[in-house]
Motif scaffolding. Structure first.
Motif, short mmCIF file in Angstrom:
data_model
loop_
_atom_site.label_atom_id
_atom_site.label_comp_id
_atom_site.label_asym_id
_atom_site.label_seq_id
_atom_site.Cartn_x
_atom_site.Cartn_y
_atom_site.Cartn_z
N GLU B 11 0.68 -1.22 0.15
CA GLU B 11 0.03 0.03 -0.09
C GLU B 11 0.78 1.16 -0.05
O GLU B 11 0.39 2.36 -0.11
N SER B 12 2.00 1.32 0.03
CA SER B 12 3.01 2.25 -0.14
C SER B 12 2.89 2.94 -1.52
O SER B 12 2.37 2.32 -2.34
N PHE B 13 3.42 4.17 -1.45
CA PHE B 13 3.33 4.67 -2.91
C PHE B 13 4.31 5.94 -2.96
O PHE B 13 4.38 6.97 -2.19
N ALA B 15 6.95 8.14 -2.39
CA ALA B 15 7.73 8.35 -1.19
C ALA B 15 6.95 7.99 0.07
O ALA B 15 7.55 8.19 0.89
N TYR B 16 5.87 7.79 -0.18
CA TYR B 16 5.00 7.47 1.02
C TYR B 16 4.77 6.09 1.39
O TYR B 16 4.81 5.02 0.54
N ILE B 18 3.05 2.81 3.87
CA ILE B 18 2.01 2.43 4.62
C ILE B 18 2.23 0.94 4.80
O ILE B 18 2.47 0.26 3.95
N ALA B 39 -3.93 2.60 -3.92
CA ALA B 39 -2.47 2.54 -3.36
C ALA B 39 -1.80 1.92 -4.17
O ALA B 39 -2.10 1.13 -5.07
N GLY B 40 -0.37 1.69 -4.08
CA GLY B 40 0.51 0.85 -4.57
C GLY B 40 1.09 1.66 -5.94
O GLY B 40 0.31 2.56 -6.39
N ALA C 15 -4.41 8.98 3.13
CA ALA C 15 -4.15 8.36 4.01
C ALA C 15 -2.65 8.16 4.42
O ALA C 15 -2.09 7.62 5.57
N TYR C 16 -1.99 9.07 3.65
CA TYR C 16 -0.38 8.91 3.63
C TYR C 16 0.18 10.10 4.52
O TYR C 16 -0.13 11.10 4.39
N THR C 17 1.24 9.66 5.42
CA THR C 17 1.79 10.70 6.40
C THR C 17 3.24 10.84 6.06
O THR C 17 3.85 9.85 5.68
N ILE C 18 3.71 12.12 5.75
CA ILE C 18 5.03 12.27 5.77
C ILE C 18 5.40 13.74 6.81
O ILE C 18 4.57 14.58 6.59
N LEU C 68 3.19 13.39 -8.20
CA LEU C 68 3.01 12.83 -6.79
C LEU C 68 3.80 11.39 -6.62
O LEU C 68 4.57 11.14 -5.66
N ALA C 69 3.85 10.57 -7.78
CA ALA C 69 4.57 9.48 -7.69
C ALA C 69 6.10 9.83 -7.37
O ALA C 69 6.58 8.74 -6.90
N GLY C 70 6.44 10.83 -7.99
CA GLY C 70 8.19 11.05 -7.67
C GLY C 70 8.51 12.12 -6.69
O GLY C 70 9.44 12.41 -6.50
N PHE C 71 7.26 12.46 -5.87
CA PHE C 71 7.46 13.47 -4.84
C PHE C 71 8.15 14.65 -5.23
O PHE C 71 8.80 15.36 -4.74
N ARG C 73 10.73 15.11 -7.23
CA ARG C 73 11.96 15.02 -7.31
C ARG C 73 12.88 14.42 -8.66
O ARG C 73 13.92 14.26 -8.76
#
Lengths: 257, 257, 257, 257
Positions: B11-13, B15-16, B18, B39-40, C15-18, C68-71, C73
């Motif tokens: 479920e990570s994505f 830089a994120y 979970i 997610a993913g 749902a993702y936290t940084i 978003l997928a690459g933050f 960067r």
């Protein structure tokens, strides 16, 4: 003598329409179907796979960068392994719609900026090859004739379909003439027809500066995203068939010769 | 006596992050891997499929609504055919990573709002069933025990794994007690262990209002998205094995009994 | 003597936290809030703007590439005007949340690959400057100290805050030492504190190869995306205040000196 | 007698085109510009704001659900506060392009499923009102005539423009006739013209079942997403002007009467 005619299809997205798939499908033999990254969506993919199946046209995945906003035409930096995984993802997704339409995936043709990048960048080429091979080593990979990815894919044992562009001029070294050069895009239909027939019957082309060059062509790219593009497809196909050339899907051609 | 333990993974994505996939993988037997919709991402999918393969854990697709912002937990109106196509897309994509990891797809478990919707909505259930069947009729479909989709999938000839939730209370009619009810989530580990063992050995549970009910359970859902969740997975597995119950992937269980 | 301490914030998504925004907010004076392109979402933006306002911290837009997928960067090719429009879009969106939180936008700091690209590419720099100027010529632009965008922005009449990195080594020419060089990231807190105090009190730094160099620093970047990062923020702030240096938001500093 | 003519604009996205903005802009007085959530992108927003400014057409934000794939026409469950934040985000973004085009935001009109939901759901209506009010209490909110959001917005002190649909039939109670009813969409241009003139001069309409009803109309919605839609806009405008009715942007009308 045999040739495949391929065209990008399934580029619509939600309420947005691009292309005249219902027309062009009548003249081509292989369809490169967008996989939802640079264009296309699941419902478009389902519909386009069914359309291709119904016309006896080979179903191909047309994976691109994840860039709907740029239609996959913008270069995107990727970290090692990302291209492989982008390709695997899109091949898998497209394959599901091929299955659901009662057929199976025939080929993979990278799209846009990714196609161009893999033509000259060994790392990108290797990631694409690895993706195709690990998914299904019998898939045909469609790439720019004479490119780095074409060479590497053959070395890796993949079936490779080398692609030529009927309406594009070439440099004497066999590379596509950059679009900014005058004459790089050929608008005269009669000239396009003549070049195509010469290329398939003799393997030769006249370069933009008047030299004869050899070019391997297993498949010709027919652009479909401008209104009326299907008419050029029709005229090219008729010219080829008049010369006794068989126009047939990649899966029925002899490749890697 | 046999049971599968499944958990949502991958479920990570980007830089994120979970979940604690590297821990929980040690205690489960089937992994529901997010497919990039709720997610993913492709690199997470590749890594998670390889992790599952390495641990002998069955690889499953965990398709959800295209709603990364809502983690697939929000209801989304869909037009006819869209759910089928969303499922096909994600199954196909996940299957590619299973293949690339040297294994094949074992099961499909819808996620979040889509899972709940299909539990009680016949149209959604039928679209999911059609997607799975047209992709691969041998895939196992994991759904809420006793739900509409469970019944329809069995009727359609699919292999169905009925799922129970160890840490959730049930109503006397076999439905999950809504989360807003006090006591709907069971936090006491000893109680969870006891319920699980009773369920697998007798097929019975005590409902939230004290009645005994029968519940079919082919697989137990182990939540993995809270820190330390793997400890509950460990304790559940140990309790089951102490009772002589075989904990094994869905593919090795006898289903549709 | 005065300095601003800035940190990237609001990088969570759904749902993702940084990040640990609730901690680091206590030690900084300007917040660069992600605008939903490379990180952040509308609800996170609303919450983070309110948090900054409540702590008397300046609210800034932190626009990045739509990735978003690459933050944000990864480098992304853009066509002329796209960077200007990406920046305008994100500044406007962030500004709305500043207003709704009862404050107004203080500054703009480009993020990640866009920040780096504008540091050395004149075209990108000019597009960013045009966006800021056409939105609000009183906004402060935060950029790498000594960079091309810093020079051009001052020439264009913008308020420019030049940024230094306390935990990064510099080359003798004033550029950041590339991350691949050994010693490019300084992990020793005591060394970081010492360098920071020297920089603010004397305008000097010792380069990675031992030479003294001058560096303009209106604001220091405090990284917030690793657990415990707020402790470094705390220690830096305490060291500065012990030396009698005022730590204050950009809006209260004298810039362009 | 005065009326505003509004149309949705700026719905193109990247390589995808919807609408004939360059034509319809000549006949309308207020433009609802998509904000990148259900349609539109930053470059389209910039271009469309400039086009509106150039024609003296009022610039409005047209915020929708974040659902490009569904063009904002699908219902999406939202958690409390999300609608407010979606609206703030999009208003802010659009406002930036209005500023950069040398004008300022005139109005906000929710789009598609969100427009419909707010017409009858008090919670959604209140979130929209809160967003507009906290951003700029002088902005005009365009909503369905007679709807819940219209009433609540007036009570909240906002400037409200009540909208009628020239080519849609109404029920006797003043609600739009559902699209599935025969006759719900009026295709006869002469009938549309006649209804429009009657509505503006008398405030009355004949319902789908033949009853006369009163309807407040500050602005008429002109659909622009079908080829040739601008011709209907032209004919409606000419009919209105022939009757001596002033067609003018919302900002110059007397509202909340």
């Amino acid at each position: 003598m045999q040739i495949d005619l391929n065209s990008d299809m399934g580029e619509s997205f939600g309420a947005y329409t691009i292309g005249e798939d219902e027309n062009i499908i009548n003249y081509i033999t292989s369809a490169n179907i967008a996989c939802g990254y640079h264009a296309g969506d699941p419902s478009v993919m389902a519909k386009t796979a069914a359309l291709a199946k119904q016309h006896g046209v080979g179903v191909g995945a047309h994976p691109g960068y994840p860039d709907l906003a740029g239609f996959g035409r913008r270069n995107l930096q990727t970290f090692p392994g990302e291209i492989r995984n982008y390709i695997l993802y899109q091949i898998g997704a497209m394959s599901a719609f091929a299955k659901a339409a009662g057929t199976s995936l025939q080929h993979v043709k990278p799209h846009g900026a990714l196609y161009n990048f893999a033509s000259e960048n060994e790392g990108a080429a290797r990631e694409i090859i690895e993706a195709v091979k690990s998914y299904d080593p019998d898939l045909i990979l469609v790439v720019l004739s004479g490119s780095i990815v074409a060479q590497l894919a053959k070395q890796a044992g993949l079936k490779v379909a080398q692609e030529a562009f009927p309406d594009r001029a070439y440099l004497a070294n066999g590379q596509l003439a950059p679009r900014k050069l005058p004459g790089s895009v050929i608008h005269d239909e009669a000239v396009v027809r003549e070049r195509v027939v010469k290329l398939i019957t003799t393997g030769k082309l006249i370069s933009i500066d008047g030299k004869e060059l050899s070019l391997k062509a297993d498949t010709l790219c027919i652009h479909g995203d401008t209104p009326g593009a299907w008419k050029l497809a029709k005229t090219i196909r008729e010219s080829l068939e008049k010369e006794g050339i068989t126009v047939a899907p990649l899966s029925s051609l002899t490749l890697n010769t």
